[in-house]
Design a protein around this motif. Sequence first.
Motif, mmCIF file in Angstrom:
data_model
loop_
_atom_site.group_PDB
_atom_site.id
_atom_site.type_symbol
_atom_site.label_atom_id
_atom_site.label_comp_id
_atom_site.label_asym_id
_atom_site.label_seq_id
_atom_site.Cartn_x
_atom_site.Cartn_y
_atom_site.Cartn_z
ATOM 1 N N THR A 150 0.830 -1.195 0.000
ATOM 2 C CA THR A 150 0.000 0.000 0.000
ATOM 3 C C THR A 150 0.864 1.244 0.000
ATOM 4 N N ASP A 179 -11.514 6.301 -1.598
ATOM 5 C CA ASP A 179 -10.226 6.508 -0.931
ATOM 6 C C ASP A 179 -9.119 5.573 -1.398
ATOM 7 N N VAL A 180 -9.426 4.609 -2.286
ATOM 8 C CA VAL A 180 -8.422 3.594 -2.619
ATOM 9 C C VAL A 180 -8.650 3.041 -4.027
ATOM 10 N N SER A 225 -1.950 -1.304 -3.735
ATOM 11 C CA SER A 225 -3.053 -0.467 -3.282
ATOM 12 C C SER A 225 -2.579 0.976 -3.183
ATOM 13 N N TRP A 250 -3.751 4.433 -1.723
ATOM 14 C CA TRP A 250 -4.715 4.852 -0.712
ATOM 15 C C TRP A 250 -4.530 6.333 -0.435
ATOM 16 N N PHE A 262 -5.358 6.479 4.688
ATOM 17 C CA PHE A 262 -4.172 5.820 5.235
ATOM 18 C C PHE A 262 -3.953 6.251 6.683
#
Length: 137
Positions: free
Chosen positions: A9, A36-37, A49, A51, A56
């Motif tokens: 991420t 958001d992602v 990912s 984010w 986060f």
Amino acid sequence: MEQRMSFLTLAVSDLARSREFYVDGLGWEPIFSGDDVIMFPVADRMILSLWSIEGFTAEIGEAPASGVAPVTLAHNLATPAEVDAVLSEAARLGAPVVSGQRREWGGYSGYFSDPDGFRWEIAVNPGETGDFVLPPR
């Protein structure tokens, strides 16, 4: 714990800008995309990912540090010409690029930065890990 990783991420400052770079620019196809992602399958059982910094921070309880992250992401290819083609594509999208060159460890590589400054190494690696090139999807 098993020796494996399922997600990588990256906290990004502008999810729309990252979507434009990875999806519209590089042509990547997300497996999931939300407010958001964005999640991309990048290998067998491996997700990258992206984010939002806000999401986060809310999840882990601390904002990410600023500046150049002490990590690179790598994409192995079979030939120097393929490396140069990917670096040219990234430059066309406005990414800062370090052109491909022969390396003292025997390979050929160059780098580009995504919109948040995460560095991608694009490489031909002649060693044992060089065989770790996935076939196209």
